[in-house]
Write an enzyme that holds these catalytic residues in place. Structure first.
Site, PDB file in Angstrom:
ATOM      1  N   TYR A 109      94.512 -50.719 -12.994  1.00  0.00           N
ATOM      2  CA  TYR A 109      93.497 -50.190 -12.731  1.00  0.00           C
ATOM      3  C   TYR A 109      93.322 -48.701 -12.935  1.00  0.00           C
ATOM      4  CZ  TYR A 109      94.935 -45.749  -9.808  1.00  0.00           C
ATOM      5  OH  TYR A 109      94.992 -44.346  -9.118  1.00  0.00           O
ATOM      6  N   GLU A 197      88.455 -44.034  -8.556  1.00  0.00           N
ATOM      7  CA  GLU A 197      89.781 -44.651  -8.932  1.00  0.00           C
ATOM      8  C   GLU A 197      89.032 -45.472  -8.595  1.00  0.00           C
ATOM      9  OE1 GLU A 197      93.625 -44.790  -6.718  1.00  0.00           O
ATOM     10  OE2 GLU A 197      92.413 -45.210  -5.162  1.00  0.00           O
TER      11      GLU A 197
END
Length: 389
Positions: A109, A197
């Site tokens: 991530y 993101e």
């Protein structure tokens, strides 16, 4: 302003971030042709909506033939995708993104956002990327890594290496990770982003890093200098009432209650909603008409909030600092007459020319309920909303 995945990936690629090959499509046949042009034997068909959690909601399909690509696209297009982030109404799927399949060894991530406490850009990463990242953040926050970037010094190579080591990367992966983070940092600052993101940032079986998914949000207040980004706006993904509000320079957010609020100033609007909840009511919206509210804007605000069929009462709470209360009173009277308001209206006015405004409302002959203060206004509007229609 949110961007679709296919738009975000094009921008990421322009900043040197590796992404899988993919093409957007607006029909099932177009999706099939996109897969054929990409080549290969495995494709992923992704619903393009402004929300996360698509995979768990059926918005991401793995396909192994051109017919499966077409069928997956046909099953998505024209439907509404409901995820944890969309609410029960979901969002319309007007496009899909057909992407070449990837050999995934690990899922990481990576994101950039603003650390408001420190006033700095934060780079957030985790070795536990993928669909359950929210659960990771909630149950095992120690797996979430973060650094902040000093605005004068900018992103430093040692910071990238620090995160890369913590993610378990090695060799050329460390260099590649540094290039990705550096590219994202330039994108964040040059395009006035509020969030970037990548979830997941994958490590392929060959050891390369690649952005398998991408989300980019652009700061709405900076769109005046980001014309290229503003052109990517998709109004179809926005709440229709919020879109109408923006056309009149109104700050509006739809909520689930039945008491409509019209307030000037974001802080006062929040306090108004808190008091409504405190006294047993439920706000139907957040609506800030701004410090320079005019009679025309007040009328537009009334039309907007009354287009919500759930509204049972309206609370107008105005503090006349920049704007005069008598002008607001004119707007309220004109709006009630023009729109034909059939629900109770509670009005609390304070500040410049407040007494004059109260006299105007009293002499208008309209069924407007005056309130002495904010608490009184909240109690009266909650009681009015509970009465039979």
């Amino acid at each position: 302003m949110n961007l679709h995945e296919y738009q975000s990936k094009k921008i990421l690629a322009s900043y040197g971030v590796p992404v899988p090959q993919g093409r957007e499509a607006a029909s099932a046949d177009e999706a099939r042709r996109a897969a054929e042009a990409l080549g290969g034997k495995v494709w992923v068909v992704k619903a393009q909506v402004h929300a996360g959690g698509r995979g768990k909601a059926g918005g991401v399909k793995l396909t192994r033939s051109l017919d499966e690509v077409k069928a997956a696209a046909a099953g998505m297009l024209g439907q509404r995708l409901v995820t944890k982030q969309t609410g029960a109404a979901g969002l319309p799927i007007e496009r899909v993104y057909v992407e070449s399949g990837s050999d995934i060894a690990r899922e990481l991530y990576l994101s950039l956002t603003l650390n408001r406490e420190r006033g700095r850009i934060a780079v957030v990463a985790s070795a536990a990327g993928g669909m359950d990242i929210e659960e990771v953040a909630e149950k095992t926050p120690e797996q979430i890594l973060s650094i902040t970037v000093h605005p004068a010094a900018g992103l430093q190579p040692f910071q990238c290496r620090q995160l890369a080591f913590a993610l378990g990367l090695s060799g050329k992966q460390i260099e590649q990770f540094g290039a990705i983070v550096s590219g994202l940092y330039r994108l964040y600052t040059e395009r006035d982003a509020s969030l970037i993101e990548i979830n997941p940032l994958i490590v392929t079986k060959s050891g390369a890093l690649m952005a398998l998914d991408a989300k980019v949000d652009i700061e709405a207040n900076a769109l005046f200098r980001q014309k290229e980004m503003a052109a990517l706006r998709d109004p179809g993904q926005e709440d229709p009432m919020e879109r109408r509000a923006s056309e009149h320079d109104l700050n509006y957010v739809s909520l689930d209650g039945n008491i409509a609020c019209m307030v000037n100033g974001a802080g006062l609007a929040m306090a108004t909603m808190d008091l409504i909840k405190l006294h047993g009511g439920a706000p139907a919206n957040f609506l800030d008409v701004g410090g320079g509210a005019t009679s025309e804007r007040v009328t537009a605000a009334f039309e907007l909030i009354l287009s919500n069929p759930n509204v049972r009462a309206i609370l107008v709470n105005i503090f006349g600092g920049i704007v005069r209360c008598d002008l607001i009173a004119d707007g309220i009277i004109n709006a009630v007459k023009k729109v034909g308001v059939k629900v109770p209206v509670v009005v609390r006015l304070e500040g410049t020319n407040a007494e004059v405004a109260r006299e105007q409302l009293a002499k208008s002959g309209l069924a407007i309920i005056a309130a002495a203060d904010l608490t009184d206004a909240a109690k009266k509007v909650v009681a009015a909303a509970k009465k039979p229609a």
